[in-house]
Design a protein around this motif. Structure first.
Motif, short mmCIF file in Angstrom:
data_model
loop_
_atom_site.label_atom_id
_atom_site.label_comp_id
_atom_site.label_asym_id
_atom_site.label_seq_id
_atom_site.Cartn_x
_atom_site.Cartn_y
_atom_site.Cartn_z
N TYR A 23 30.42 23.90 53.25
CA TYR A 23 30.34 22.50 52.85
C TYR A 23 29.62 22.42 51.52
O TYR A 23 28.63 23.09 51.29
N ASP A 25 28.61 19.34 48.42
CA ASP A 25 28.70 18.02 47.81
C ASP A 25 27.91 18.06 46.51
O ASP A 25 27.62 19.14 46.00
N ASP A 26 27.56 16.91 45.96
CA ASP A 26 26.87 16.88 44.67
C ASP A 26 25.46 17.44 44.72
O ASP A 26 24.89 17.77 43.68
#
Length: 133
Positions: A23, A25-26
């Motif tokens: 996973y 994200d930012d």
């Protein structure tokens, strides 16, 4: 952000016997492999920097080379960063597609065979630069 969602995902990974989950994200990059959680760290968006040593990635077996799975998505532009074990192409034998994997983390710099070309065992498929350690 609460990590309750991560615990839920871990239960599903274990329940269904999934070997690896990743996973990103930012703000974070998490890898779950064989029940172990590794927070790789903050995500850094950097341009690929080729390492000093360059190798060629050979065909692990004979087949028709395909740079992507024959689905409607476009292949990623080269050069690009790849991770160890990431699928970087396919060799087709009849209706079977066998993946070609990145040997280690690095930069996939150049494709050396055309899509649809016959690739004999050991034929160089890509120019690859190992990541610096």
């Amino acid at each position: 952000m609460s990590d309750a969602w991560l615990q839920s995902v871990l239960r599903l990974v274990e329940q269904y016997g999934i070997a690896e989950f990743e996973y990103e994200d930012d703000t974070r990059h998490i890898l779950v492999s064989n029940g172990r959680i590794s927070e790789i760290g903050p995500v850094r968006h950097e341009e690929p920097v080729p390492a000093q040593q360059s190798i060629e990635i050979p065909a692990p077996f004979i087949g028709i080379f395909r740079s992507t799975n024959p689905d409607p998505r476009q292949p990623a532009e080269l050069p690009r960063l790849v991770r160890s074990g990431e699928i970087i192409g396919y060799l087709q034998v009849e209706m079977l597609l066998r993946p070609v994997l990145a040997p280690r983390d690095g930069v996939l710099a150049k494709q050396l065979v055309g899509d649809g070309a016959l690739a004999d065992y050991g034929k160089p498929l890509f120019r690859f630069h190992s990541a610096r350690r």
